[in-house]
Design a protein around this motif. Structure first.
Motif, PDB file in Angstrom:
ATOM      1  N   ASN A  96      -0.340 -13.588   3.377  1.00  8.93           N
ATOM      2  CA  ASN A  96       0.685 -12.672   3.850  1.00  8.93           C
ATOM      3  C   ASN A  96       0.212 -12.014   5.138  1.00  8.93           C
ATOM      4  O   ASN A  96      -0.955 -11.637   5.256  1.00  8.93           O
ATOM      5  N   ILE A  97       1.121 -11.861   6.080  1.00  8.71           N
ATOM      6  CA  ILE A  97       0.776 -11.221   7.356  1.00  8.71           C
ATOM      7  C   ILE A  97       0.866  -9.698   7.194  1.00  8.71           C
ATOM      8  O   ILE A  97       1.750  -9.187   6.512  1.00  8.71           O
ATOM      9  N   GLY A  98      -0.098  -8.998   7.791  1.00  9.07           N
ATOM     10  CA  GLY A  98      -0.023  -7.539   7.827  1.00  9.07           C
ATOM     11  C   GLY A  98      -0.789  -6.821   6.734  1.00  9.07           C
ATOM     12  O   GLY A  98      -0.807  -5.590   6.706  1.00  9.07           O
ATOM     13  N   GLY A  99      -1.443  -7.573   5.877  1.00 10.75           N
ATOM     14  CA  GLY A  99      -2.206  -6.936   4.793  1.00 10.75           C
ATOM     15  C   GLY A  99      -3.262  -5.960   5.312  1.00 10.75           C
ATOM     16  O   GLY A  99      -3.469  -4.887   4.740  1.00 10.75           O
ATOM     17  N   ASP A 100      -3.893  -6.315   6.415  1.00  7.38           N
ATOM     18  CA  ASP A 100      -4.930  -5.427   6.974  1.00  7.38           C
ATOM     19  C   ASP A 100      -4.320  -4.115   7.462  1.00  7.38           C
ATOM     20  O   ASP A 100      -4.928  -3.041   7.311  1.00  7.38           O
ATOM     21  N   ILE A 101      -3.125  -4.206   8.036  1.00 10.34           N
ATOM     22  CA  ILE A 101      -2.451  -2.987   8.516  1.00 10.34           C
ATOM     23  C   ILE A 101      -2.073  -2.114   7.325  1.00 10.34           C
ATOM     24  O   ILE A 101      -2.325  -0.903   7.321  1.00 10.34           O
ATOM     25  N   VAL A 102      -1.512  -2.727   6.296  1.00  9.50           N
ATOM     26  CA  VAL A 102      -1.101  -1.962   5.109  1.00  9.50           C
ATOM     27  C   VAL A 102      -2.304  -1.247   4.492  1.00  9.50           C
ATOM     28  O   VAL A 102      -2.215  -0.093   4.075  1.00  9.50           O
ATOM     29  N   ASN A 103      -3.450  -1.938   4.443  1.00  6.94           N
ATOM     30  CA  ASN A 103      -4.644  -1.377   3.806  1.00  6.94           C
ATOM     31  C   ASN A 103      -5.471  -0.472   4.721  1.00  6.94           C
ATOM     32  O   ASN A 103      -6.566  -0.046   4.341  1.00  6.94           O
ATOM     33  N   ASN A 104      -4.996  -0.226   5.933  1.00  9.99           N
ATOM     34  CA  ASN A 104      -5.770   0.563   6.912  1.00  9.99           C
ATOM     35  C   ASN A 104      -7.158  -0.024   7.164  1.00  9.99           C
ATOM     36  O   ASN A 104      -8.141   0.708   7.351  1.00  9.99           O
ATOM     37  N   ILE A 117      -1.173   5.682   9.485  1.00  9.12           N
ATOM     38  CA  ILE A 117      -2.429   5.538   8.736  1.00  9.12           C
ATOM     39  C   ILE A 117      -2.469   6.519   7.562  1.00  9.12           C
ATOM     40  O   ILE A 117      -2.920   6.174   6.468  1.00  9.12           O
ATOM     41  N   GLU A 118      -1.960   7.723   7.797  1.00 15.10           N
ATOM     42  CA  GLU A 118      -1.995   8.733   6.726  1.00 15.10           C
ATOM     43  C   GLU A 118      -0.946   8.502   5.649  1.00 15.10           C
ATOM     44  O   GLU A 118      -1.143   8.901   4.499  1.00 15.10           O
ATOM     45  N   ASN A 119       0.161   7.861   6.017  1.00  8.60           N
ATOM     46  CA  ASN A 119       1.269   7.691   5.078  1.00  8.60           C
ATOM     47  C   ASN A 119       0.969   6.602   4.046  1.00  8.60           C
ATOM     48  O   ASN A 119       1.081   5.413   4.312  1.00  8.60           O
ATOM     49  N   ARG A 120       0.615   7.052   2.847  1.00  5.33           N
ATOM     50  CA  ARG A 120       0.233   6.112   1.782  1.00  5.33           C
ATOM     51  C   ARG A 120       1.452   5.432   1.151  1.00  5.33           C
ATOM     52  O   ARG A 120       1.320   4.403   0.511  1.00  5.33           O
ATOM     53  N   ASP A 121       2.623   6.056   1.298  1.00  3.83           N
ATOM     54  CA  ASP A 121       3.818   5.506   0.627  1.00  3.83           C
ATOM     55  C   ASP A 121       4.754   4.799   1.603  1.00  3.83           C
ATOM     56  O   ASP A 121       5.910   4.551   1.287  1.00  3.83           O
ATOM     57  N   ALA A 122       4.238   4.473   2.781  1.00  2.00           N
ATOM     58  CA  ALA A 122       5.101   3.849   3.787  1.00  2.00           C
ATOM     59  C   ALA A 122       5.638   2.511   3.291  1.00  2.00           C
ATOM     60  O   ALA A 122       4.964   1.806   2.531  1.00  2.00           O
ATOM     61  N   ASP A 123       6.817   2.158   3.735  1.00  2.00           N
ATOM     62  CA  ASP A 123       7.344   0.823   3.479  1.00  2.00           C
ATOM     63  C   ASP A 123       6.447  -0.165   4.229  1.00  2.00           C
ATOM     64  O   ASP A 123       6.207  -0.013   5.435  1.00  2.00           O
ATOM     65  N   ALA A 124       5.947  -1.179   3.512  1.00  2.00           N
ATOM     66  CA  ALA A 124       4.937  -2.069   4.094  1.00  2.00           C
ATOM     67  C   ALA A 124       5.444  -2.735   5.374  1.00  2.00           C
ATOM     68  O   ALA A 124       4.755  -2.712   6.408  1.00  2.00           O
ATOM     69  N   GLN A 125       6.630  -3.316   5.319  1.00  2.00           N
ATOM     70  CA  GLN A 125       7.123  -4.052   6.485  1.00  2.00           C
ATOM     71  C   GLN A 125       7.354  -3.131   7.689  1.00  2.00           C
ATOM     72  O   GLN A 125       7.039  -3.491   8.823  1.00  2.00           O
ATOM     73  N   GLU A 126       7.874  -1.926   7.408  1.00  2.00           N
ATOM     74  CA  GLU A 126       8.095  -0.975   8.507  1.00  2.00           C
ATOM     75  C   GLU A 126       6.773  -0.614   9.177  1.00  2.00           C
ATOM     76  O   GLU A 126       6.666  -0.535  10.399  1.00  2.00           O
TER      77      GLU A 126
END
Ligand code: IPE
Ligand code: IPE
Ligand code: MG
Ligand code: MG
Ligand code: MG
Length: 326
Positions: free
Chosen positions: A226-234, A259-268
């Motif tokens: 999946n693309i973006g996993g590193d971004i989601v995990n900070n 980075i601080e928002n733990r509940d962000a929508d992953a794709q956004e």
């Protein structure tokens, strides 16, 4: 001497024929599953290429089995890594902890690590101590790197130097160690063993820089993850560290907010952070650094006292490692 293609066929055949055990199925099926999904098989190929660089003999079982052991070890690290990174897809298929569960990924992973030790220890008797020392060092290095990787997720003051050291440990030491084990069994000199290790360390860093780049910019169908996993995990990749250093004012505030928002929508979050990287010109900084490590790796390779033709094979292999999309 085998061509790279012949070596790859050999590795493929050995892994296909690899029998770890049948019962209990809950332990062994996930092992056969992950090993059957393919992957680039880089580490055994490097081990066997390094062997051929120094030995006139065709690779026999006493280097082929250790090479396979290194691939089994790598696959073990992937099972645990996917739990740690909460990753759902690997090699285009569901990860073991998704298809089964976390406990399965943990225990099948443990069994694979033991299998890896069995295979690596099938090296020639005369090389046993040095091969096992190299293997133990790389195995512990991967654990250290993986711990730094996790620690960095919640730290916001990670430096570029710390990042490089982290990827050297989690990724390079296995690549460098695989080359060194091939070189040990091929009876390389001490100097050449160090040089091939240095080649591996630097190409491994370039390889992980490319992995981090593909995690943001890759094609999921080709990359197999999946693309973006590193971004989601900070994950404190070079991309994120550079962005944190370069962003100013409103952009910096936005990046900090994601980075601080733990509940962000992953794709956004992925789209927003990628947009910031693009605007700051981060991808080209990562490509430049990758090229630096690539060049360092080639310098070490070219200093090795060995067959120029095989060195050229290794150079081509290294080019493919950083030019890859998967
Ligand atoms: C994935 O390794 C883990 C990293 C060190 C980036 P590979 O990219 O070699 O994965 P496979 O074995 O080809 O699937
Ligand atoms: C790979 O790091 C390190 C190990 C598996 C030891 P990543 O977490 O970036 O690897 P991928 O991207 O999941 O393959
Ligand atoms: Mg991962
Ligand atoms: Mg990881
Ligand atoms: Mg990755």
């Amino acid at each position: 001497m085998y061509s790279l293609k012949e070596l790859q066929d050999l590795i493929h055949k050995e892994i296909k024929g690899l029998r770890t055990g049948d019962e209990p199925k809950g332990l062994y099926e996930p092992i056969h599953y992950v090993l059957s999904l393919g992957g680039k098989r880089i580490r055994p190929a490097l081990c066997l290429l390094a062997f051929q660089l120094f030995s006139k003999k065709k690779p026999g079982k006493d280097v082929i089995y250790p090479a396979i052991g290194l691939e089994v070890f790598h696959n073990f690290t992937l099972l645990h890594d996917d739990v740690m990174d909460a990753a759902d897809i690997r090699r285009g298929m569901p990860t073991v902890h998704k298809k089964w569960n976390d406990n399965t990924a943990i225990l099948s992973g443990d069994a694979m690590m033991i299998k890896a030790y069995q295979y690596v220890s099938m090296c020639p008797e005369k090389d046993m101590a040095e091969v096992m020392e190299t293997f133990n060092d790389l195995a512990l290095g991967v654990c250290e790197g993986q711990q730094y990787d996790m620690d960095f997720e919640t730290r916001n003051d990670v430096t570029a130097e710390e990042y490089i050291e982290m990827i050297r440990l989690k990724t390079s030491v296995l690549i460098a160690g695989s080359l060194k084990i091939g070189a040990i069994i091929g009876s390389a000199s001490k100097k050449d063993k160090n040089l091939i290790y240095e080649f591996g360390e630097n190409i491994g860093i370039a390889f992980q820089l490319q992995d981090d780049y593909l995690d943001v910019y890759g094609d999921p169908a080709v990359f197999g993850k999946n693309i973006g996993g590193d971004i989601v995990n900070n994950k404190k990749t070079f991309l994120l560290l550079q962005a944190l250093g370069k962003a100013k004012g409103r952009v910096k505030a936005e990046l900090d907010k994601w980075i601080e928002n733990r509940d962000a929508d992953a794709q956004e979050k992925i789209d927003a952070v990628r947009g910031i990287y693009d605007n700051l010109g981060i991808p080209s900084l990562s490509q430049t650094l990758m090229k630096e490590y690539f060049d360092k790796s080639i310098n070490a390779l070219l200093s090795i006292d060995a067959d120029e033709k095989i060195k050229e094979d290794l150079r081509q292999f290294a080019i493919n490692l950083i030019d890859r999309a998967s």
